[in-house]
Design an enzyme around this catalytic site. Structure first.
Site, PDB file in Angstrom:
ATOM      1  N   GLU A  48       0.840  -1.200   0.000  1.00  0.00           N
ATOM      2  CA  GLU A  48       0.000   0.000   0.000  1.00  0.00           C
ATOM      3  C   GLU A  48       0.879   1.256   0.000  1.00  0.00           C
ATOM      4  O   GLU A  48       1.842   1.347   0.756  1.00  0.00           O
ATOM      5  CB  GLU A  48      -0.904  -0.001   1.229  1.00  0.00           C
ATOM      6  CG  GLU A  48      -1.844   1.206   1.295  1.00  0.00           C
ATOM      7  CD  GLU A  48      -2.701   1.204   2.556  1.00  0.00           C
ATOM      8  OE1 GLU A  48      -3.901   1.486   2.448  1.00  0.00           O
ATOM      9  OE2 GLU A  48      -2.164   0.909   3.646  1.00  0.00           O
ATOM     10  N   LYS A 130      -8.604   3.625  -2.611  1.00  0.00           N
ATOM     11  CA  LYS A 130      -9.132   3.059  -1.382  1.00  0.00           C
ATOM     12  C   LYS A 130     -10.485   3.687  -1.076  1.00  0.00           C
ATOM     13  O   LYS A 130     -10.628   4.909  -1.067  1.00  0.00           O
ATOM     14  CB  LYS A 130      -8.155   3.317  -0.234  1.00  0.00           C
ATOM     15  CG  LYS A 130      -8.456   2.543   1.043  1.00  0.00           C
ATOM     16  CD  LYS A 130      -7.306   2.726   2.047  1.00  0.00           C
ATOM     17  CE  LYS A 130      -7.509   1.888   3.287  1.00  0.00           C
ATOM     18  NZ  LYS A 130      -6.355   2.027   4.220  1.00  0.00           N
ATOM     19  N   CYS A 164      -5.193  -2.716   2.808  1.00  0.00           N
ATOM     20  CA  CYS A 164      -5.169  -2.656   4.261  1.00  0.00           C
ATOM     21  C   CYS A 164      -6.521  -3.024   4.878  1.00  0.00           C
ATOM     22  O   CYS A 164      -7.033  -4.115   4.637  1.00  0.00           O
ATOM     23  CB  CYS A 164      -4.716  -1.254   4.670  1.00  0.00           C
ATOM     24  SG  CYS A 164      -4.079  -1.102   6.337  1.00  0.00           S
TER      25      CYS A 164
END
Length: 339
Positions: A48, A130, A164
């Site tokens: 990430e 995200k 994540c």
């Protein structure tokens, strides 16, 4: 039609970025791409926001204190139409390898936590953001939308990706399962902040999240993970308290099969390197025979997911061509026309 045949070698990165330096981190990324391709890998996955590194200052001090980093971070975040991103696509093409990159995306004045699927021919297949940055991440990054929850058909199989703690969102996961995902990239920053004080942020919980994703969806999970080394401590930790909050190491890259089995020997948490595994898509059919969450094991009469993949942008151009109106009629003419 979903094809559950085919094999390929996958590579998963565990490495430290060159903090807040996009060009140097891209140099390092290209070297890792070349190394993986040289080892026979056909897909490589990065952590990430690997470019230009995860903004660890967010967890260590007040938002105002982070202003010292923000300008540099903004400048070293990449644009999808810029020369930095072109270097990644060129490296994918030159090495004939599919790349799933992780980066901070700059779009206008805003930043987003981005992942990009780049084909082995160097084409951008899809770029996602995200969906909901986690906790303090929201002080720096904007949000994605439903168009970011898409699985893509590639020559290697049906590939999807999340970042994540998106792996702790049941409906987000189910959205990708529903598209018959076969290979999933679960990108993580590192498990090195608040160790011993916040168990949910640690390696036990988050490695388990990657493993459970594999079991729940019956997919192969490639879980790249960055590390925190001396360079990060020197940059982000200017007090003894901050050195306690952000620890060295934190690298827990993994590869899991669709039955949850570990397919690669992990590296030590402070080591940099690449994990490899041979992916055989036929293993998915066997795993789904027991429990397919969007097929025979589903109960749509009881629970269903409403998924809206429409892109949501701040500005929508609603301009229409101007059509000249006819001359107004007198009341008599109008009545005559009606007659």
């Amino acid at each position: 039609m979903v094809d559950y045949t085919g094999t390929f070698r996958a590579a998963v990165v565990q490495a430290e970025p060159v903090w807040l330096n996009a060009d140097a981190t891209i140099d390092k990324s290209i070297a890792l791409i070349e190394e993986a391709a040289g080892a026979g890998a056909q897909l490589i996955a990065f952590p990430e926001t690997f470019i230009p590194g995860y903004p660890w200052w967010l967890w260590l001090d007040s938002p105002a204190a982070g202003f010292a980093f923000l300008g540099r971070y903004h400048e070293n975040s990449i644009t999808l139409d810029g020369p930095r991103f072109e270097r990644l696509t060129a490296a994918a093409c030159a090495n004939a390898i599919t790349v799933v990159a992780g980066y901070s995306e700059r779009s206008g004045g805003s930043l987003y936590m981005g992942q990009a699927l780049i084909s082995a021919q160097g084409a951008l297949v899809h770029a996602r953001r995200k969906l909901k940055p986690t906790h303090v991440e929201r002080t720096v990054f904007g949000e994605g939308d439903g168009s970011d929850l898409v699985v893509h058909r590639t020559p290697l199989g049906r590939v999807g990706a999340l970042c994540c703690w998106e792996h702790l969102q049941p409906l987000t996961k189910y959205a990708l399962f529903s598209q018959h995902e076969q290979v999933h990239v679960a990108a993580w920053p590192s498990f090195s902040v608040y160790r011993g004080a916040a168990h949910a942020l640690g390696p036990e919980v988050n490695t388990a999240a990657s493993q459970m994703y594999a079991v729940e969806g019956q997919v192969f999970v490639l879980a790249p993970c960055a590390t925190v080394g001396d360079a990060a401590i020197e940059m982000f930790c200017d007090t003894p308290v901050k050195e306690q909050l952000l620890q060295r190491g934190g690298g827990f890259a993994r590869i899991f099969g669709p039955d949850g089995r570990s397919l690669a020997e992990p590296l030590s948490e402070d080591a940099e390197g690449i994990l490899y595994a041979d992916i055989d898509l036929s293993a998915i059919a066997l795993a789904k025979a027991a429990a397919d969450p969007v097929g025979h094991y589903a109960r749509p009469d009881v629970t269903r997911l409403l998924l809206d993949t429409t892109p949501r942008r701040p500005v929508e151009d609603s301009a229409v061509d101007f059509v000249e109106s006819p001359e107004p009629q007198s009341s008599v003419e109008a009545m005559t026309a009606e007659d």
